[in-house]
Write a protein that holds these residues in place. Structure first.
Motif, PDB file in Angstrom:
ATOM      1  N   UNK A 113       5.202  14.068  -0.394  1.00  0.00           N
ATOM      2  CA  UNK A 113       4.963  14.828  -0.299  1.00  0.00           C
ATOM      3  C   UNK A 113       3.180  15.394   0.196  1.00  0.00           C
ATOM      4  N   UNK A 114       2.346  15.511   0.917  1.00  0.00           N
ATOM      5  CA  UNK A 114       0.893  15.914   0.498  1.00  0.00           C
ATOM      6  C   UNK A 114       0.738  16.980  -0.321  1.00  0.00           C
ATOM      7  N   UNK A 115      -0.486  17.297  -0.532  1.00  0.00           N
ATOM      8  CA  UNK A 115      -0.832  18.606  -1.677  1.00  0.00           C
ATOM      9  C   UNK A 115       0.553  20.069  -0.157  1.00  0.00           C
ATOM     10  N   UNK A 116      -0.599  19.921   0.344  1.00  0.00           N
ATOM     11  CA  UNK A 116      -0.152  21.069   1.745  1.00  0.00           C
ATOM     12  C   UNK A 116       0.839  20.911   1.826  1.00  0.00           C
ATOM     13  N   UNK A 117       1.775  20.051   1.113  1.00  0.00           N
ATOM     14  CA  UNK A 117       3.156  19.743   1.312  1.00  0.00           C
ATOM     15  C   UNK A 117       3.630  19.787   3.532  1.00  0.00           C
ATOM     16  N   UNK A 118       2.574  19.438   4.117  1.00  0.00           N
ATOM     17  CA  UNK A 118       2.812  19.144   5.429  1.00  0.00           C
ATOM     18  C   UNK A 118       2.660  17.800   6.139  1.00  0.00           C
ATOM     19  N   UNK A 119       2.747  17.228   5.014  1.00  0.00           N
ATOM     20  CA  UNK A 119       2.393  15.463   5.463  1.00  0.00           C
ATOM     21  C   UNK A 119       2.985  14.922   4.385  1.00  0.00           C
ATOM     22  N   UNK A 120       4.547  13.687   4.884  1.00  0.00           N
ATOM     23  CA  UNK A 120       5.399  12.941   4.534  1.00  0.00           C
ATOM     24  C   UNK A 120       4.400  11.840   4.116  1.00  0.00           C
ATOM     25  N   UNK A 121       3.896  11.552   3.530  1.00  0.00           N
ATOM     26  CA  UNK A 121       3.467  10.202   3.123  1.00  0.00           C
ATOM     27  C   UNK A 121       4.515   8.658   2.252  1.00  0.00           C
ATOM     28  N   UNK A 122       4.221   7.368   2.566  1.00  0.00           N
ATOM     29  CA  UNK A 122       4.585   6.564   1.874  1.00  0.00           C
ATOM     30  C   UNK A 122       4.298   6.386  -0.089  1.00  0.00           C
ATOM     31  N   UNK A 175       0.857  -1.445   0.199  1.00  0.00           N
ATOM     32  CA  UNK A 175      -0.259  -0.152  -0.036  1.00  0.00           C
ATOM     33  C   UNK A 175       1.063   1.061   0.042  1.00  0.00           C
ATOM     34  N   UNK A 176       0.407   2.447   0.111  1.00  0.00           N
ATOM     35  CA  UNK A 176       1.302   3.702  -0.483  1.00  0.00           C
ATOM     36  C   UNK A 176       0.091   4.555   0.191  1.00  0.00           C
ATOM     37  N   UNK A 177       0.558   5.502   0.621  1.00  0.00           N
ATOM     38  CA  UNK A 177      -0.223   6.867   1.217  1.00  0.00           C
ATOM     39  C   UNK A 177      -0.093   6.785   2.639  1.00  0.00           C
ATOM     40  N   UNK A 178       0.273   5.957   3.065  1.00  0.00           N
ATOM     41  CA  UNK A 178       1.189   5.384   5.225  1.00  0.00           C
ATOM     42  C   UNK A 178       1.800   6.714   5.247  1.00  0.00           C
TER      43      UNK A 178
END
Length: 422
Positions: free
Chosen positions: A365-374, A341-344
């Protein structure tokens, strides 16, 4: 400088290149969540040489460093050369050393380079006929690029039949499996030796050892690599010199006599058996994760060394290495190297970096560049330097305790072979 690729290797290359006083603007194509903090990630199809060349010309790039094998096999260096752009890596013709295992084996055989005995098959019928009568274990390899997963070590005919069906009938690796190699199995200890060469001078990097299998004790399916350490005691001293004299020098000289000048990095995946290094495979680029274990030990200017290699002036370079050891552990997504899975969301990297290097691989990085995702199978590389391998291992695993993402897994035995040896 433009770095081609999106893995932990490219993050590590960028981190080291950025330390050079010669490094101005740094770009990554396409990069990952970690590289975006070192330079600018750009969305280019790296399998389209003309698209890369257009970006390079439009943005006045002086030097291109190519991380993965596919763009090299696809002729990116040749395309950039047409535009008089300096690039680090071999031509399409010489990238066949990795792009075709059969080409590499036949070349080694002609040059007397130590490697396992082998046979080539163009059909599953002829391969299975041969496999019914041969001794086991054996090694079955897809000829072309398969992201490090096209090699099967089989202990009996049933396992061999399944491997041939995966490669040639189900076409798991596409056109890479149209031809296969069947090799004798070597029992020994694996190690990796990476060398810079401009077609004449050869400068070895520090030795390292990769861990290909997914699970502890070298069990489970092959992966792109679950961790590495440097130095590798099995490849130090006399064995290191033998590898250069018996493998790299004959290869580079043999190619030069054919009018083929190899410039770039050449990676030998070696098996050490009774003091003799045998070639399992050649790669035509920096290893991943070996690079992440080797470059933290490099004291010299990497960018200068790469530029001099590409220019044909490697004789002007000597590399200085830290005596410390480095251990690199890959943190992977649950299910890797199969479906994952991705997006963790990934947490704890800042805390881990207090005592280790964390190189990103499958992250975004998510669209807001606030969270780092797999965003991949191999997600992070946690690397630690210390006075001994035992201390480096302890530091790396201590740093890993601070990192969390759902279904994260990793091997807990990276560097154990070296520790048992010592």
């Amino acid at each position: 400088v433009l770095i081609i690729g999106s893995g932990g290797r490219e993050h590590c290359l960028g981190w080291k290149i950025k330390q050079s006083p010669q490094c101005g603007r740094l770009y990554f194509a396409p990069g990952n969540g970690g590289t975006s903090f070192l330079g600018e990630n750009v969305d280019i199809n790296i399998k389209e040489p003309k698209a890369v060349a257009n970006f390079v010309l439009n943005n006045h790039i002086d030097f291109v460093v190519i991380g993965p094998e596919a763009p090299l096999v696809g002729g990116l260096v040749d395309e950039l050369s047409k535009e008089d752009v300096l690039a680090f890596g071999p031509s399409r013709e010489l990238a066949r050393l990795e792009g075709s295992k059969i080409y590499a084996k036949e070349l080694m055989q002609s040059l007397g380079i130590p490697t396992a005995a082998f046979k080539v098959f163009n059909s599953s019928v002829s391969a299975l006929k041969y496999l019914r009568q041969r001794k086991y274990p054996a090694v079955i390899k897809a000829d072309g690029l398969a992201a490090g997963k096209g090699v099967f070590v089989v202990d009996n005919y049933q396992a061999a039949e399944e491997a041939v069906e995966e490669i040639m009938v189900k076409k798991k690796f596409g056109s890479a499996g149209e031809r296969i190699l069947i090799e004798d199995f070597f029992a020994g200890e694996e190690a990796s030796l990476l060398v810079l060469t401009d077609g004449e001078t050869i400068v070895p990097l520090a030795s390292s050892q990769d861990h290909k299998r997914a699970y502890e004790g070298d069990r489970g399916p092959n992966t792109g690599g679950m961790g590495a350490y440097s130095p590798a005691p099995v490849l130090e001293g006399e064995i290191m010199q033998r590898a250069q004299d018996m493998i790299f020098k004959p290869l580079i000289e043999g190619l030069r006599k054919k009018g083929a000048i190899y410039r770039g990095l050449l990676y030998g995946g070696l098996m050490i058996k009774e003091g003799i290094p045998y070639v399992l495979e050649f790669n035509v680029r920096f290893g991943d994760p070996e690079t992440q274990a080797v470059l933290p030990r490099l004291k010299s200017d990497l960018l200068e060394a790469l530029v001099k290699t590409a220019q044909g002036h490697l004789s002007e370079v000597s590399l200085e290495w830290d005596r410390k050891a480095c251990v690199c552990v890959v943190l992977a997504s649950g299910g890797y190297p199969g479906n994952y899975e991705r997006g963790k969301e990934i947490r704890g990297i800042e805390a881990a970096e207090e005592d280790a290097f964390v190189f990103h691989a499958g992250t975004k990085l998510d669209e807001e560049r606030s969270r780092l995702l797999s965003n991949g199978g191999r997600v992070l590389n946690v690397c630690a330097l210390a006075e001994s391998l035992a201390e480096a291992k302890q530091k790396a695993y201590h740093a890993i305790e601070k990192i969390h993402f759902e279904n994260m897994f990793f091997r807990r035995d990276i560097a154990d072979k070296a520790l048992k040896r010592s």
